[in-house]
Structures are given as structure tokens and as C-alpha cells.
Motif scaffolding. Structure first.
Motif, PDB file in Angstrom:
ATOM      1  N   VAL A 192      55.629 -24.781 -15.623  1.00  0.00           N
ATOM      2  CA  VAL A 192      54.707 -24.192 -14.647  1.00  0.00           C
ATOM      3  C   VAL A 192      54.904 -22.683 -14.584  1.00  0.00           C
ATOM      4  CG1 VAL A 192      54.203 -24.066 -12.174  1.00  0.00           C
ATOM      5  CG2 VAL A 192      54.396 -26.272 -13.294  1.00  0.00           C
ATOM      6  N   ALA A 193      56.130 -22.222 -14.624  1.00  0.00           N
ATOM      7  CA  ALA A 193      56.388 -20.781 -14.576  1.00  0.00           C
ATOM      8  C   ALA A 193      55.849 -20.084 -15.824  1.00  0.00           C
ATOM      9  CB  ALA A 193      57.886 -20.526 -14.432  1.00  0.00           C
ATOM     10  N   ALA A 194      56.005 -20.696 -16.997  1.00  0.00           N
ATOM     11  CA  ALA A 194      55.476 -20.095 -18.224  1.00  0.00           C
ATOM     12  C   ALA A 194      53.950 -20.083 -18.204  1.00  0.00           C
ATOM     13  CB  ALA A 194      55.984 -20.877 -19.435  1.00  0.00           C
ATOM     14  N   LEU A 195      53.335 -21.154 -17.724  1.00  0.00           N
ATOM     15  CA  LEU A 195      51.880 -21.198 -17.623  1.00  0.00           C
ATOM     16  C   LEU A 195      51.377 -20.170 -16.628  1.00  0.00           C
ATOM     17  CD1 LEU A 195      49.238 -22.699 -18.343  1.00  0.00           C
ATOM     18  CD2 LEU A 195      49.690 -24.173 -16.383  1.00  0.00           C
ATOM     19  N   ALA A 196      52.077 -20.023 -15.505  1.00  0.00           N
ATOM     20  CA  ALA A 196      51.672 -19.051 -14.501  1.00  0.00           C
ATOM     21  C   ALA A 196      51.756 -17.631 -15.052  1.00  0.00           C
ATOM     22  CB  ALA A 196      52.550 -19.190 -13.257  1.00  0.00           C
ATOM     23  N   ALA A 197      52.819 -17.318 -15.778  1.00  0.00           N
ATOM     24  CA  ALA A 197      52.958 -15.973 -16.346  1.00  0.00           C
ATOM     25  C   ALA A 197      51.865 -15.699 -17.379  1.00  0.00           C
ATOM     26  CB  ALA A 197      54.341 -15.825 -16.977  1.00  0.00           C
ATOM     27  N   THR A 198      51.552 -16.684 -18.196  1.00  0.00           N
ATOM     28  CA  THR A 198      50.506 -16.513 -19.214  1.00  0.00           C
ATOM     29  C   THR A 198      49.145 -16.314 -18.564  1.00  0.00           C
ATOM     30  OG1 THR A 198      51.763 -17.933 -20.697  1.00  0.00           O
ATOM     31  CG2 THR A 198      49.456 -17.578 -21.235  1.00  0.00           C
ATOM     32  N   VAL A 247      47.128 -19.527  -9.284  1.00  0.00           N
ATOM     33  CA  VAL A 247      48.425 -19.673  -9.957  1.00  0.00           C
ATOM     34  C   VAL A 247      49.556 -19.448  -8.966  1.00  0.00           C
ATOM     35  CG1 VAL A 247      49.925 -18.666 -11.705  1.00  0.00           C
ATOM     36  CG2 VAL A 247      47.556 -19.166 -12.244  1.00  0.00           C
ATOM     37  N   GLY A 248      49.405 -18.477  -8.093  1.00  0.00           N
ATOM     38  CA  GLY A 248      50.437 -18.229  -7.084  1.00  0.00           C
ATOM     39  C   GLY A 248      50.613 -19.409  -6.151  1.00  0.00           C
ATOM     40  N   GLY A 249      49.511 -20.043  -5.776  1.00  0.00           N
ATOM     41  CA  GLY A 249      49.607 -21.225  -4.922  1.00  0.00           C
ATOM     42  C   GLY A 249      50.280 -22.389  -5.626  1.00  0.00           C
ATOM     43  N   VAL A 250      49.947 -22.576  -6.902  1.00  0.00           N
ATOM     44  CA  VAL A 250      50.563 -23.673  -7.658  1.00  0.00           C
ATOM     45  C   VAL A 250      52.057 -23.423  -7.839  1.00  0.00           C
ATOM     46  CG1 VAL A 250      50.637 -24.805  -9.912  1.00  0.00           C
ATOM     47  CG2 VAL A 250      48.444 -24.364  -8.817  1.00  0.00           C
TER      48      VAL A 250
END
Length: 117
Positions: free
Chosen positions: A17-23, A50-53
Motif C-alpha cells: 500500500v505504501a509503494a502504491l501510494a507513493a507511485t 491515497v492519503g485516506g487509504v
């Protein structure tokens, strides 16, 4: 950057999730320019989603799962069997029936007759 451990149940999910959010964050914010107002709106919307997820994943991942319920055996209620009293008959059981009684060759009548068993 991220430390991945296979012993925890949520660490792989958190890392993904963190990698997807950064991308998504870098891809959505980079093409937005001053002239392109639509890109800024879409980028801000993507960053908010993305911030909410990511925020909810961090909050939910910080809480350990609840322990399994404690084993308690069920209560068993044992009832004593009821005593059944069987009484003997005092006498015959009688009732009345209507029976056909022939008077002659083709004539008959009905009579009440007491029948005992």
C-alpha cells in the motif's frame, strides 16, 4: 526503504500500500502545471484518496488482531426422567353405534346398539 517481514500478517500489505501510494502520488502531482487546472484537481483528488487509504491502513495495521475467544464448556442440564404410571383398565370400554337391522326381505331400520370392547 521498507522492511518486509513474512512473520507479520499485515507487513506485506502495508509495504504494498505504501509503494502504491507513493507511485500514485508522484504520478498524479508531477504533470500538473499552472495552465492545466484539471490536472491539479485530479492530482489533489488522487492525493486525498491515497492519503485516506494509507491513513486507514496505518490505523488498522497498528491494532493487533483480537485474541481468540476463551474456551468454556457448555453447561449441561441433566433432568431426571419422569415416572410414568400405567393404570390398568377397570372394566370394558363401551360406546354406542348405529347398526342396520333387517326386518324382512327388503326392509330395514337403524338401531342404537351398545358395543363394549
Amino acid at each position: 526503504m521498507f522492511r518486509v517481514s513474512f512473520t507479520g500478517s499485515f507487513t506485506m500489505i502495508r509495504a504494498g500500500v505504501a509503494a502504491l501510494a507513493a507511485t500514485l502520488l508522484l504520478g498524479a502531482v508531477a504533470p500538473a502545471t499552472a495552465r492545466d487546472q484539471t490536472g491539479a484537481i485530479v492530482g489533489g483528488l488522487a492525493a486525498g484518496v491515497v492519503g485516506g487509504v494509507v491513513g486507514s491502513a496505518l490505523v488498522n495495521g497498528a491494532n493487533p488482531p483480537p485474541p481468540p475467544p476463551e474456551y468454556r464448556p457448555r453447561r449441561v442440564l441433566v433432568e431426571e426422567p419422569e415416572t410414568v404410571v400405567v393404570r390398568e383398565r377397570r372394566g370394558p370400554i363401551c360406546h354406542y353405534e348405529r347398526r342396520k337391522e333387517w326386518l324382512g326381505d327388503g326392509e330395514f331400520t337403524y338401531r342404537r346398539v351398545e358395543v363394549c370392547e
